[in-house]
Scaffold this active site. Structure first.
Site, short mmCIF file in Angstrom:
data_model
loop_
_atom_site.label_atom_id
_atom_site.label_comp_id
_atom_site.label_asym_id
_atom_site.label_seq_id
_atom_site.Cartn_x
_atom_site.Cartn_y
_atom_site.Cartn_z
N PHE A 8 0.77 -1.14 0.01
CA PHE A 8 -0.15 0.08 -0.20
C PHE A 8 1.06 1.23 -0.06
O PHE A 8 0.78 2.02 0.62
CB PHE A 8 -0.97 -0.03 1.01
CG PHE A 8 -2.08 0.84 1.11
CD1 PHE A 8 -3.13 0.56 -0.22
CD2 PHE A 8 -2.43 1.88 2.18
CE1 PHE A 8 -4.18 1.54 -0.15
CE2 PHE A 8 -3.88 2.78 1.72
CZ PHE A 8 -4.55 2.21 0.87
N VAL A 151 4.92 -2.67 -17.51
CA VAL A 151 5.73 -2.17 -18.55
C VAL A 151 5.05 -0.58 -18.88
O VAL A 151 3.88 -0.76 -19.36
CB VAL A 151 5.80 -2.91 -19.91
CG1 VAL A 151 6.57 -2.27 -20.92
CG2 VAL A 151 6.37 -4.22 -19.54
N GLY A 205 7.85 10.34 -7.36
CA GLY A 205 7.23 8.91 -7.19
C GLY A 205 7.79 8.16 -8.56
O GLY A 205 7.39 7.10 -8.58
N LYS A 223 11.71 -4.57 -18.22
CA LYS A 223 10.55 -4.51 -19.35
C LYS A 223 10.88 -4.98 -20.38
O LYS A 223 10.04 -5.57 -20.99
CB LYS A 223 10.38 -3.14 -19.47
CG LYS A 223 9.93 -2.26 -17.89
CD LYS A 223 9.92 -0.87 -17.83
CE LYS A 223 9.55 -0.29 -16.51
NZ LYS A 223 9.74 1.19 -16.45
N1 HSE Z 1 10.87 3.67 -12.09
C1 HSE Z 1 10.17 3.42 -13.02
C2 HSE Z 1 10.40 4.25 -14.18
C3 HSE Z 1 9.01 3.16 -12.72
O1 HSE Z 1 11.18 5.52 -13.80
O2 HSE Z 1 9.99 4.27 -15.40
C4 HSE Z 1 7.97 2.31 -13.64
O3 HSE Z 1 8.59 0.97 -13.58
#
Ligand code: HSE
Length: 339
Positions: A8, A151, A205, A223
């Site tokens: 969470f 992805v 974030g 990915k």
């Molecule tokens: N840390 C990843 C990015 C988040 O910056 O794309 C998504 O996978």
């Protein structure tokens, strides 16, 4: 649809906000009544109530940095005990990605599949390392194993490739698969230092819990591996592909490339080479006239080369709270709602 959240953090909270905001829309348009019956988080504690937990209260507590287990319906026990105790239709696996072991997420997913729950996850580890095992188990249990958010967050690349482009053969999938590094490169071009740009990406974030995963290319590599396994049907591990990140790119190099009409982008790609599936992650100098050169900030863009339409490109957010939370909403609707 009874939901169990595991994890969470930022993304789980983004999904919770969407579920609250779109409750009526889901009911009206998708004939979908959603009830969160459990939430488990390593740091914030756990809740369980078969009649539904206080999702708004949990969101407020989490945002205030307080324990959700201060609310009624606190559950004592670890994640696997919570899965065992919970009667739910779908588990939302949003714990942190560990790309080396894919744990504890793989164990969570395995346990929930064994109990007959659908899965949605934004956790790249299980997809990059254990996709075929988990998919087989989901098929045996006749439940859905969905992972749109693994992805480029909620930008629906996987749905585009697997469903919308049904019947096409893909020669190559290539693009900007990591938001953090694209954000850092964009900000460095504007004059910000590397450390400052990375800090901003973390605050927004975008970055992984351990940002090495972004800047050394491992996140994009995960990915690439997921695309190889799920879209190209390969059985690959991240170690099968070459990987280089952005840490050696200096502000001077960015400036110098620009003077030659080029821009650095961290490019991940998967392609067919005869019967083999190949992949790589590396910075490339892209010509300013190329569509990928204009993709700035945390935005991602991926081009799928097909035998039917030629190149099809999708552009959208690749990271973020609501953006990744939304990927799970897509999966929840696909698993239990009317379209
Ligand atoms: N840390 C990843 C990015 C988040 O910056 O794309 C998504 O996978």
């Amino acid at each position: 649809m009874r939901l169990l959240f595991l994890g969470f953090g930022t993304v789980g909270q983004g999904l919770a906000e969407l579920l609250i905001e779109k409750e009526q829309k889901l009911r009206d348009e998708n004939d979908l009544e959603v009830k969160v019956v459990g939430i488990g988080d390593m740091l914030k504690g756990s809740l369980y109530n078969p009649n539904g937990v206080d999702l708004k209260g949990a969101l407020e507590k989490a945002k205030a940095g307080e324990k959700i287990s201060d609310l009624p319906d606190a559950f004592e026990g670890d994640a696997l005990e919570l899965i065992k105790a919970t009667e739910a239709d779908m588990m939302i696996e949003m714990t942190y990605t560990d790309i080396k072991t894919a744990e504890p997420a793989t164990s969570h997913i395995r346990a929930a599949l064994e109990k007959g729950m659908h899965i949605t996850t934004s956790n790249k580890g299980p997809l990059a390392l254990n996709f075929h095992e988990l998919k087989k188990l989901a098929d045996e249990k006749k439940v859905k194993f969905l992972y749109e958010g693994t992805v480029i967050s909620g930008t629906p690349l996987l749905n585009l490739a697997r469903e919308t482009l049904a019947g096409s053969d893909f020669k190559e999938i290539k693009g900007i698969l990591n938001g953090t590094t694209n954000y850092i490169l964009s900000k460095m071009e504007e004059g910000l230092g590397y450390d400052e740009a990375l800090k901003k990406a973390q605050e927004l974030g975008y970055a992984e819990a351990v940002p090495d995963a972004d800047v050394l290319g491992w996140d994009a590599l995960a990915k690439v591996t997921i695309l190889a396994n799920t879209v190209f049907g390969a059985d690959c591990k991240p170690d099968d592909f070459s990987c280089k990140g952005i840490t050696e790119i200096t502000a001077e190099a960015i400036k110098e490339a620009k003077s030659r009409g080029k821009r650095f982008k961290l490019i991940g790609k998967v392609w067919r080479d005869g019967d083999a599936v190949k992949g790589s992650v590396a910075p490339e100098e892209i010509d300013m006239t190329h569509p990928l050169a204009g993709i700035m900030g945390a935005t991602n863009a991926v081009t799928i080369s097909t035998d039917t339409l030629g190149d099809v490109t999708i552009v959208g957010p690749g990271a973020g709270r609501v953006e990744t939370g939304y990927s799970a909403l897509i999966d929840i609707i696909n698993a239990g709602g009317k379209r």
